[in-house]
Design an enzyme around this catalytic site. Structure first.
Site, PDB file in Angstrom:
ATOM      1  N   ARG A   1     -11.664  53.689 -33.783  1.00 26.89           N
ATOM      2  CA  ARG A   1     -10.336  53.686 -33.134  1.00 26.89           C
ATOM      3  C   ARG A   1     -10.450  53.101 -31.720  1.00 26.89           C
ATOM      4  NH1 ARG A   1      -8.200  56.098 -28.179  1.00 26.89           N
ATOM      5  NH2 ARG A   1      -5.966  56.267 -28.424  1.00 26.89           N
ATOM      6  N   VAL A   2      -9.543  52.201 -31.394  1.00 28.99           N
ATOM      7  CA  VAL A   2      -9.501  51.619 -30.054  1.00 28.99           C
ATOM      8  C   VAL A   2      -8.185  52.016 -29.406  1.00 28.99           C
ATOM      9  CG1 VAL A   2      -9.439  49.454 -28.739  1.00 28.99           C
ATOM     10  CG2 VAL A   2     -10.965  49.669 -30.705  1.00 28.99           C
ATOM     11  N   GLY A   3      -8.266  52.499 -28.179  1.00 32.97           N
ATOM     12  CA  GLY A   3      -7.040  52.910 -27.479  1.00 32.97           C
ATOM     13  C   GLY A   3      -6.500  51.797 -26.606  1.00 32.97           C
ATOM     14  N   ASP A   4      -5.760  52.193 -25.590  1.00 33.42           N
ATOM     15  CA  ASP A   4      -5.127  51.220 -24.695  1.00 33.42           C
ATOM     16  C   ASP A   4      -6.059  50.713 -23.596  1.00 33.42           C
ATOM     17  OD1 ASP A   4      -5.138  53.873 -23.696  1.00 33.42           O
ATOM     18  OD2 ASP A   4      -3.679  53.324 -22.166  1.00 33.42           O
TER      19      ASP A   4
ATOM     20  N   SER B   1     -14.447  62.700 -20.402  1.00 34.67           N
ATOM     21  CA  SER B   1     -13.543  61.652 -20.880  1.00 34.67           C
ATOM     22  C   SER B   1     -14.047  60.240 -20.600  1.00 34.67           C
ATOM     23  CB  SER B   1     -12.175  61.830 -20.218  1.00 34.67           C
ATOM     24  OG  SER B   1     -12.249  61.531 -18.846  1.00 34.67           O
TER      25      SER B   1
ATOM     26  N   GLY C   1      -2.940  56.599 -25.740  1.00 35.86           N
ATOM     27  CA  GLY C   1      -3.071  55.147 -25.715  1.00 35.86           C
ATOM     28  C   GLY C   1      -2.128  54.421 -26.650  1.00 35.86           C
TER      29      GLY C   1
ATOM     30  N   THR D   1     -13.163  54.616 -20.384  1.00 34.69           N
ATOM     31  CA  THR D   1     -12.905  55.868 -21.106  1.00 34.69           C
ATOM     32  C   THR D   1     -13.837  56.028 -22.308  1.00 34.69           C
ATOM     33  OG1 THR D   1     -11.133  57.145 -22.167  1.00 34.69           O
ATOM     34  CG2 THR D   1     -11.217  54.836 -22.716  1.00 34.69           C
TER      35      THR D   1
ATOM     36  N   THR E   1     -10.080  59.699 -19.227  1.00 33.32           N
ATOM     37  CA  THR E   1     -10.054  58.286 -18.791  1.00 33.32           C
ATOM     38  C   THR E   1      -9.962  58.205 -17.268  1.00 33.32           C
ATOM     39  OG1 THR E   1      -8.842  57.660 -20.778  1.00 33.32           O
ATOM     40  CG2 THR E   1      -8.786  56.073 -18.986  1.00 33.32           C
TER      41      THR E   1
ATOM     42  N   THR F   1      -3.508  56.389 -18.167  1.00 37.67           N
ATOM     43  CA  THR F   1      -4.286  57.340 -18.957  1.00 37.67           C
ATOM     44  C   THR F   1      -3.296  58.077 -19.857  1.00 37.67           C
ATOM     45  OG1 THR F   1      -4.054  59.103 -17.311  1.00 37.67           O
ATOM     46  CG2 THR F   1      -5.978  57.680 -17.100  1.00 37.67           C
ATOM     47  N   GLY F   2      -3.819  58.752 -20.870  1.00 31.24           N
ATOM     48  CA  GLY F   2      -2.926  59.476 -21.784  1.00 31.24           C
ATOM     49  C   GLY F   2      -2.934  58.849 -23.164  1.00 31.24           C
TER      50      GLY F   2
HETATM   51  N1  ASP Z   1      -5.802  56.460 -22.925  1.00 27.10           N
HETATM   52  C1  ASP Z   1      -6.986  56.948 -23.569  1.00 27.10           C
HETATM   53  C2  ASP Z   1      -6.990  56.413 -24.996  1.00 27.10           C
HETATM   54  O1  ASP Z   1      -5.948  56.424 -25.629  1.00 27.10           O
HETATM   55  C3  ASP Z   1      -7.138  58.418 -23.649  1.00 27.10           C
HETATM   56  C4  ASP Z   1      -6.748  59.235 -22.460  1.00 27.10           C
HETATM   57  O2  ASP Z   1      -6.512  58.701 -21.375  1.00 27.10           O
HETATM   58  O3  ASP Z   1      -6.644  60.465 -22.573  1.00 27.10           O
HETATM   59  O4  ASP Z   1      -8.040  56.067 -25.472  1.00 27.10           O
END
Ligand code: ASP
Length: 358
Positions: free
Chosen positions: A238-241, A91, A264, A228, A210, A261-262
């Protein structure tokens, strides 16, 4: 970073000294020139490092650094780099799962309490240490977020090595995903692969990845980092959080630090890490602040594909410390543990949660 703190102190001293002298000679009162000086504190304080479940070694490293007088953000970045280097962590960094076209694209951010400055990179390719590049964006530019080719070129300018981050294992998992994705595409799925998801991939898809690491150092300063490879097999670009200040990370030296994490997108839509820190600023404990933001996310989640049998079909985890060194973590779904080190060795602790995982 210690170096830059010293620089700041000296600069502040020179500026304030100069203004006071000029004021008394010219007969006007020295006023604040408008450049915010960082709130550097020097009293010895009990340090804490808190991280996501993959951050046991990272918290150990961070604690070692701050106990030797090191700075919170130097410690946070040194800690997460252990995961960026680890080919078995699918990750983060080297060995991270790629996007849908097989390209590893990294996101990362840092935030530093004493200066309230931040740096971040997104969609960074072929450079392993996204965390360090984010820190350099903060330290060596006037900007906060640099993405894509620009982030890559910035890293190259600072001497980072260009390398292929796709390990053989990550490539195999990506190939499995491509071949099992649809009946309607060009690819054939080997019979033995059907219904036989590799355990590592199953775990990753269920739990995400992450690493977030927040550190309170012995000078009572706070720093944090989130890094991450993002969602596995995400659409290119794609951009996450994680690289978005306020979503995947937020630090306020007066209140606390939080990261996530999780899923985003849930954090992007609620400015979630900012909200956790704000809640701590209003007096909530770190755990209550994390739980409250999990609840807020659930209350605002209306699209049907994110629900299954009345329960959320996604997870988000928060990790927080306040400026007194209290720490806590909460998730939407059960079964998440976090790593913490408050000077007595690194250990796992179960996070608070809203719903039992099926
Ligand atoms: N938070 C991360 C994202 O959305 C992914 C993750 O933590 O599983 O890019």
């Amino acid at each position: 970073m210690l170096h830059s703190i010293r620089k700041w102190k000296r600069r502040d001293f020179l500026r304030n000294g100069f203004l006071a002298t000029a004021g008394s000679v010219l007969g006007f009162k020295a006023i604040n020139p408008g450049i915010a000086a960082p709130a550097i504190r020097t009293n010895k304080f009990k340090p804490v490092a808190i991280s996501s479940g993959n951050g046991l070694a990272a918290t150990e490293k961070a604690m070692e650094i701050v106990l030797n007088g090191g700075d919170c953000l130097d410690a946070a970045v040194a800690g997460v780099k252990i995961q960026e280097d680890d080919p078995d962590d699918t990750s983060v960094g080297y060995g991270g799962l790629p996007n849908e076209r097989g390209i590893v694209q990294l996101d990362a951010s840092v935030m530093y309490g004493p200066t309230h400055r931040a740096g971040a990179v997104a969609v960074l390719e072929n450079i392993r240490y996204a965390s360090e590049v984010a820190k350099l964006v903060m330290e060596r530019t006037k900007r906060v977020l640099v993405v894509g080719k620009g982030a890559f070129e910035f890293a190259r300018m600072h001497g980072f090595k260009e390398e292929n981050l796709l390990t053989e294992r990550a490539r195999q998992l990506w190939q499995y995903w491509v071949e099992n994705r649809s009946r309607f595409d060009d690819f054939l799925t080997p019979l033995e692969d059907i219904e036989n998801i590799p355990e590592q991939l199953k775990y990753h898809l269920e739990h995400g990845g992450t690493i977030n690491l927040n550190v309170l150092d012995t000078s009572r300063n706070l720093g944090g980092c989130t890094t991450t490879s993002g969602l596995a097999f995400k659409m290119p670009g794609r951009v996450g959080d994680s690289p978005i200040i306020g979503a995947g990370l937020y630090v306020d030296n007066e209140y606390g630090a939080a990261g996530s994490t999780g899923r985003g997108e849930a954090n992007l839509q609620t400015c979630a890490s900012f909200l956790v820190v704000e809640e701590m600023g209003r007096g909530s404990s770190p755990t209550d602040a994390c739980l409250s933001v999990c609840r807020r996310i659930i209350e605002r989640t209306r699209v049907s594909y994110l629900w299954r049998d009345g329960k959320p079909a996604f997870n988000v985890n928060f990790y927080a410390i306040n400026r007194n060194g209290d720490f806590g973590s909460a998730s939407i779904l059960s079964g998440t543990r976090y790593a913490v080190n408050d000077g007595n060795g690194s250990r796992f602790v179960d996070a608070a949660y809203l719903y039992e995982r099926e």
